[in-house]
Motif scaffolding. Sequence first.
Motif, PDB file in Angstrom:
ATOM      1  N   ASN A  22       0.814  -1.116  -0.070  1.00  0.00           N
ATOM      2  CA  ASN A  22       0.025   0.024   0.038  1.00  0.00           C
ATOM      3  C   ASN A  22       0.813   1.363   0.047  1.00  0.00           C
ATOM      4  O   ASN A  22       0.541   2.360   0.611  1.00  0.00           O
ATOM      5  N   GLY A  23       1.887   1.365  -0.793  1.00  0.00           N
ATOM      6  CA  GLY A  23       2.837   2.415  -0.877  1.00  0.00           C
ATOM      7  C   GLY A  23       3.709   2.720   0.347  1.00  0.00           C
ATOM      8  O   GLY A  23       4.401   3.620   0.345  1.00  0.00           O
ATOM      9  N   LEU A  24       3.654   1.568   1.193  1.00  0.00           N
ATOM     10  CA  LEU A  24       4.597   1.611   2.363  1.00  0.00           C
ATOM     11  C   LEU A  24       5.475   0.466   2.525  1.00  0.00           C
ATOM     12  O   LEU A  24       5.325  -0.432   1.984  1.00  0.00           O
ATOM     13  N   LYS A  25       6.733   0.747   3.114  1.00  0.00           N
ATOM     14  CA  LYS A  25       7.653  -0.485   3.258  1.00  0.00           C
ATOM     15  C   LYS A  25       7.316  -0.983   4.742  1.00  0.00           C
ATOM     16  O   LYS A  25       7.880  -0.332   5.663  1.00  0.00           O
ATOM     17  N   VAL A  26       6.659  -1.824   5.102  1.00  0.00           N
ATOM     18  CA  VAL A  26       6.319  -2.448   6.392  1.00  0.00           C
ATOM     19  C   VAL A  26       7.268  -3.552   6.812  1.00  0.00           C
ATOM     20  O   VAL A  26       7.431  -4.482   6.170  1.00  0.00           O
ATOM     21  N   TYR A  27       8.028  -3.075   7.564  1.00  0.00           N
ATOM     22  CA  TYR A  27       9.120  -4.103   8.500  1.00  0.00           C
ATOM     23  C   TYR A  27       8.296  -5.248   9.017  1.00  0.00           C
ATOM     24  O   TYR A  27       7.392  -5.344   9.831  1.00  0.00           O
ATOM     25  N   TYR A  28       9.176  -6.409   8.945  1.00  0.00           N
ATOM     26  CA  TYR A  28       8.749  -7.845   9.702  1.00  0.00           C
ATOM     27  C   TYR A  28       9.679  -8.615   9.942  1.00  0.00           C
ATOM     28  O   TYR A  28      10.756  -8.213   9.670  1.00  0.00           O
ATOM     29  N   GLU A  29       9.601  -9.475  10.945  1.00  0.00           N
ATOM     30  CA  GLU A  29      10.519 -10.388  11.573  1.00  0.00           C
ATOM     31  C   GLU A  29       9.786 -11.696  11.451  1.00  0.00           C
ATOM     32  O   GLU A  29       8.546 -11.922  11.979  1.00  0.00           O
ATOM     33  N   VAL A  30      10.420 -12.634  11.045  1.00  0.00           N
ATOM     34  CA  VAL A  30      10.090 -14.048  11.087  1.00  0.00           C
ATOM     35  C   VAL A  30      10.846 -14.932  11.868  1.00  0.00           C
ATOM     36  O   VAL A  30      12.223 -14.836  12.106  1.00  0.00           O
ATOM     37  N   TYR A  31      10.350 -15.682  13.026  1.00  0.00           N
ATOM     38  CA  TYR A  31      11.061 -16.513  13.813  1.00  0.00           C
ATOM     39  C   TYR A  31      10.364 -17.903  13.677  1.00  0.00           C
ATOM     40  O   TYR A  31       9.084 -18.072  13.668  1.00  0.00           O
ATOM     41  N   GLY A  32      11.026 -18.915  13.802  1.00  0.00           N
ATOM     42  CA  GLY A  32      10.519 -20.474  13.978  1.00  0.00           C
ATOM     43  C   GLY A  32      10.071 -20.952  12.749  1.00  0.00           C
ATOM     44  O   GLY A  32       9.930 -20.265  11.624  1.00  0.00           O
ATOM     45  N   GLU A  33       9.454 -22.203  12.841  1.00  0.00           N
ATOM     46  CA  GLU A  33       8.681 -22.873  12.035  1.00  0.00           C
ATOM     47  C   GLU A  33       7.586 -23.411  12.529  1.00  0.00           C
ATOM     48  O   GLU A  33       7.337 -23.664  13.724  1.00  0.00           O
ATOM     49  N   ILE A  65       5.387 -14.309  13.097  1.00  0.00           N
ATOM     50  CA  ILE A  65       5.589 -13.303  12.315  1.00  0.00           C
ATOM     51  C   ILE A  65       5.252 -11.876  13.020  1.00  0.00           C
ATOM     52  O   ILE A  65       3.857 -11.725  13.181  1.00  0.00           O
ATOM     53  N   ALA A  66       6.358 -11.212  13.346  1.00  0.00           N
ATOM     54  CA  ALA A  66       5.922  -9.742  14.062  1.00  0.00           C
ATOM     55  C   ALA A  66       6.084  -8.775  13.243  1.00  0.00           C
ATOM     56  O   ALA A  66       7.157  -8.718  12.378  1.00  0.00           O
ATOM     57  N   ILE A  67       5.005  -7.826  13.201  1.00  0.00           N
ATOM     58  CA  ILE A  67       5.161  -6.701  12.223  1.00  0.00           C
ATOM     59  C   ILE A  67       5.282  -5.488  12.840  1.00  0.00           C
ATOM     60  O   ILE A  67       4.823  -5.265  13.996  1.00  0.00           O
ATOM     61  N   GLU A  68       5.687  -4.383  12.280  1.00  0.00           N
ATOM     62  CA  GLU A  68       5.892  -3.024  12.891  1.00  0.00           C
ATOM     63  C   GLU A  68       4.870  -2.242  11.990  1.00  0.00           C
ATOM     64  O   GLU A  68       5.367  -2.115  10.629  1.00  0.00           O
ATOM     65  N   LEU A  69       4.021  -1.773  12.658  1.00  0.00           N
ATOM     66  CA  LEU A  69       2.945  -0.933  11.984  1.00  0.00           C
ATOM     67  C   LEU A  69       3.473   0.511  11.522  1.00  0.00           C
ATOM     68  O   LEU A  69       4.454   0.946  12.032  1.00  0.00           O
ATOM     69  N   GLN A  70       2.722   1.028  10.724  1.00  0.00           N
ATOM     70  CA  GLN A  70       2.961   2.566   9.961  1.00  0.00           C
ATOM     71  C   GLN A  70       3.755   3.358  11.004  1.00  0.00           C
ATOM     72  O   GLN A  70       3.201   3.558  12.050  1.00  0.00           O
ATOM     73  N   GLY A  71       4.902   3.863  10.707  1.00  0.00           N
ATOM     74  CA  GLY A  71       5.564   4.842  11.624  1.00  0.00           C
ATOM     75  C   GLY A  71       6.276   4.368  12.787  1.00  0.00           C
ATOM     76  O   GLY A  71       6.995   5.114  13.658  1.00  0.00           O
ATOM     77  N   HIS A  72       6.116   2.835  13.151  1.00  0.00           N
ATOM     78  CA  HIS A  72       6.494   2.342  14.506  1.00  0.00           C
ATOM     79  C   HIS A  72       7.824   1.574  14.075  1.00  0.00           C
ATOM     80  O   HIS A  72       7.844   0.901  13.120  1.00  0.00           O
ATOM     81  N   GLY A  73       8.958   1.642  15.063  1.00  0.00           N
ATOM     82  CA  GLY A  73      10.051   0.783  14.785  1.00  0.00           C
ATOM     83  C   GLY A  73      10.725   1.279  13.550  1.00  0.00           C
ATOM     84  O   GLY A  73      11.080   2.259  13.004  1.00  0.00           O
ATOM     85  N   HIS A  74      11.035   0.110  12.729  1.00  0.00           N
ATOM     86  CA  HIS A  74      11.694   0.118  11.718  1.00  0.00           C
ATOM     87  C   HIS A  74      10.981   0.733  10.342  1.00  0.00           C
ATOM     88  O   HIS A  74      11.549   1.031   9.224  1.00  0.00           O
ATOM     89  N   THR A  75       9.628   0.764  10.717  1.00  0.00           N
ATOM     90  CA  THR A  75       8.684   1.208   9.445  1.00  0.00           C
ATOM     91  C   THR A  75       8.575   2.630   9.478  1.00  0.00           C
ATOM     92  O   THR A  75       8.243   3.244  10.368  1.00  0.00           O
ATOM     93  N   PRO A  76       8.821   3.029   8.218  1.00  0.00           N
ATOM     94  CA  PRO A  76       9.200   4.799   8.001  1.00  0.00           C
ATOM     95  C   PRO A  76       7.773   5.413   8.428  1.00  0.00           C
ATOM     96  O   PRO A  76       6.752   4.769   8.213  1.00  0.00           O
ATOM     97  N   PHE A  77       7.978   6.521   8.976  1.00  0.00           N
ATOM     98  CA  PHE A  77       6.630   7.417   8.940  1.00  0.00           C
ATOM     99  C   PHE A  77       6.236   7.697   7.738  1.00  0.00           C
ATOM    100  O   PHE A  77       7.023   7.918   6.615  1.00  0.00           O
TER     101      PHE A  77
END
Length: 270
Positions: A22-33, A65-77
């Motif tokens: 959606n025009g954003l770069k949304v940061y995520y991290e994946v752990y485990g299986e 799968i942990a996500i950082e929402l808009q403007g939070h953490g690694h996900t840009p403002f």
Amino acid sequence: MFTASQSNGQIKPSQSGYAPVNGLKVYYEVYGEGRPLILLHGAFMTIGTNWGQLIPELSKNRKVIAIELQGHGHTPFSERKLSPATLASDVEGVMDYLKIDSADVAGYSFGGAVAYKFAIRSPKRLRKLVIISATYKSSGWLPEINSAFKQMKPELFANTPMQTAYDEVAPDKTKWTKFLEQMIASAAVPFDFGDANISKIAAPVLIISGDNDGLDKMELIKTYQLLGGAVAADMGKMPASQLAIVPAQSHVTLMMQTTTILNYLNDFLK
């Protein structure tokens, strides 16, 4: 094959990056299986500050799968208008990017509202839903909480652990105040996703609340009833959804009860 490497007592993700959504770069991290579990953090938080203590345990037998929402953490403002619907659409976009058809979704506070919206918007993508100290309507909070939302100011967050965590990972630290202003403006807008929409959620839902976490418990019981709960199960069937009220907990301290929350999650999601 996932191998958990230790870093300061925390495991490192097997995969991380940005999903173009959606025009954003949304940061995520994946752990485990294993079966996918998506984690959505609270307002002004990062993956680490919200879920850091839970991910090592949850990822032992699940794909987290942990996500950082808009403007939070690694996900840009972004100047894009903040809304639960837009953020829920972002979550689905990350799932598409990672080729995940359906998942369990857990959200805390602000992330819990996004999780409710995801359940309404994308029912076929949801297996089970976990809502921690969150509501789908403004009136689900006590009046003093709604009043506090309207009185928040950026300076209240200066030199807090939230700012420290932001500064550690944000791609542009100069956006801190703009990010706060955007979030505060969003928090002041009344919202209601609709009782009818909640009652249509077919997935099992686990609601976890602190007994003094700012949620109106009368409204919380009504929410549980909409999900098929608060019945006399000895005279019929046990509902698929569950309600847990954790004693002697506030909104903030509830997420610190790692063992308690982990036990509830594992029992419900297994």
